[in-house]
Scaffold this motif. Sequence first.
Motif, mmCIF file in Angstrom:
data_model
loop_
_atom_site.group_PDB
_atom_site.id
_atom_site.type_symbol
_atom_site.label_atom_id
_atom_site.label_comp_id
_atom_site.label_asym_id
_atom_site.label_seq_id
_atom_site.Cartn_x
_atom_site.Cartn_y
_atom_site.Cartn_z
ATOM 1 N N TYR A 138 0.818 -1.211 0.000
ATOM 2 C CA TYR A 138 0.000 0.000 0.000
ATOM 3 C C TYR A 138 0.854 1.264 0.000
ATOM 4 O O TYR A 138 1.742 1.439 0.837
ATOM 5 N N VAL A 139 0.582 2.128 -0.944
ATOM 6 C CA VAL A 139 1.146 3.471 -0.988
ATOM 7 C C VAL A 139 -0.025 4.367 -1.370
ATOM 8 O O VAL A 139 -0.836 3.981 -2.217
ATOM 9 N N MET A 140 -0.102 5.530 -0.770
ATOM 10 C CA MET A 140 -1.225 6.410 -1.080
ATOM 11 C C MET A 140 -1.224 6.785 -2.561
ATOM 12 O O MET A 140 -0.182 7.099 -3.134
ATOM 13 N N PRO A 141 -2.411 6.747 -3.224
ATOM 14 C CA PRO A 141 -2.485 7.114 -4.634
ATOM 15 C C PRO A 141 -1.896 8.504 -4.871
ATOM 16 O O PRO A 141 -1.944 9.350 -3.991
ATOM 17 N N GLY A 142 -1.332 8.704 -6.061
ATOM 18 C CA GLY A 142 -0.706 9.985 -6.387
ATOM 19 C C GLY A 142 0.721 9.751 -6.849
ATOM 20 O O GLY A 142 1.069 8.668 -7.324
ATOM 21 N N PHE A 143 1.552 10.769 -6.687
ATOM 22 C CA PHE A 143 2.918 10.719 -7.209
ATOM 23 C C PHE A 143 3.718 9.539 -6.650
ATOM 24 O O PHE A 143 4.373 8.808 -7.388
ATOM 25 N N LYS A 144 3.634 9.329 -5.339
ATOM 26 C CA LYS A 144 4.447 8.281 -4.705
ATOM 27 C C LYS A 144 4.053 6.887 -5.184
ATOM 28 O O LYS A 144 4.909 6.045 -5.429
ATOM 29 N N LEU A 145 2.753 6.643 -5.322
ATOM 30 C CA LEU A 145 2.303 5.323 -5.791
ATOM 31 C C LEU A 145 2.765 5.085 -7.232
ATOM 32 O O LEU A 145 3.196 3.979 -7.584
ATOM 33 N N SER A 146 2.716 6.118 -8.068
ATOM 34 C CA SER A 146 3.157 5.980 -9.465
ATOM 35 C C SER A 146 4.605 5.506 -9.510
ATOM 36 O O SER A 146 4.957 4.608 -10.278
ATOM 37 N N HIS A 147 5.429 6.121 -8.678
ATOM 38 C CA HIS A 147 6.841 5.744 -8.630
ATOM 39 C C HIS A 147 7.045 4.338 -8.097
ATOM 40 O O HIS A 147 7.814 3.554 -8.654
ATOM 41 N N ALA A 148 6.349 4.035 -6.995
ATOM 42 C CA ALA A 148 6.519 2.721 -6.354
ATOM 43 C C ALA A 148 6.132 1.619 -7.333
ATOM 44 O O ALA A 148 6.860 0.627 -7.503
#
Length: 423
Positions: free
Chosen positions: A171-181
């Motif tokens: 789980y990573v919060m949706p948005g920039f960080k999730l796109s990268h992960a």
Amino acid sequence: MQSHWSDAEAARVVKTAGTEAANQELALRVYTSQLIGQEQDLVLHGGGNTSVKVKRRDATGAERYVIHVKGSGWDLATIEAPGLPGMWLEPLLAARETLNMTDERMVTFLRSEMLDQHGPTPSVEALLHAFLPQPYVDHTHSAAALVIANQPQASKLAREIFSDRLCLVPYVMPGFKLSHAADEIFRGGGTSSEGLFLNNHGLFSFGEDAKTSYERILRFTTMCEEYLIAQGATLAPPETGTKIETHPPAVLALGRALREWDIFSDDPVLDLRSSSTITRYLSLPNLENVANRGTATPDHVIRIKPRPVLGAAGFSAADWGEAIKDYVDWYTAYFDRNALHADEPKTMLDPLPRVALLRGCGIVGIGRNSKEAGVAADLAEQTARIVLSAEALGEFAPLGEAELFKMEYWSLEQAKLRKEAEH
Ligand code: ZN
């Protein structure tokens, strides 16, 4: 889950789009997006998005890649080409090298690469779609996937079900960080996969053509359903006709108790639902515990808050008054302890519940208007099905309140709500 793809309809859609390949590919994207949207159990109330990468000529006549991603404010079931704004792909891919970007800056950046500045804002998951190399990408929050995604051992179960067909993303919060992960996981050994499994969130599929990606997302959802059946944790099917028009005394009393708070500008609207599945859910011996754990996917928190208020068929307005006061106290404390750790100052939303669970009666969606109340009731019904199946399989283990708070008080979500209120 059955595929509703029709070669004849696809051919008709392509023909109507004209002679340009990019427009034909976009037309097929619209077609399968609608097919996904019409399957209520895949994408309830805005949960899900789609994209396609095409080639178009820029002002100088040079051919460049463009990605069309679902824009906010559009529903997949009824989406048309203007609901999938196009952006130049190359600059988006360059954002891979950017290590940090606030989600507000990401939205400004996405808008600055749009071919038509008047289009709707692309989904916050746009960069994730852009980073994946396949032309067609589909993303859903289907109920069956959420049963698995909310297990304490979600990754292990997903590996068992999908083997190497999907990349597993924590789980990573949706948005920039999730796109990268997700991009890092995909490129770090997952390039032969057909999709992504996101813990506590949902599924992605991708493919070379519209039909492949669409049928993969159905297949992955079906694999979850079949797994649940095999484990004796069958997901109850979605039901229609669960709305009860005539409200019993306990529901009328809830309405009176909510009015006392005088927070909604109009009288609150209540949407009562009952069915055998709902009754089964409300009869869970650990109902209070399980209902207070959290929402089935993070964006539900925007509509139904982290938890419901609990009551029973015999509740009077005074009983509700007490239950709601306890809820407001809890919500205020939840806000205070989490706002303390936020990167920016937050303003508390109204502290009233959006869902009430009435043992011996039903589930009530609460809203400022009938649309809001209906959305809340729909999400609560879906949650009941997910929880029943998740508890039968193992344990319903959704995100904790810190993550839910981040989502509920996410600046981008706050902006979306403000916009809706203006309409
Ligand atoms: Zn999502």
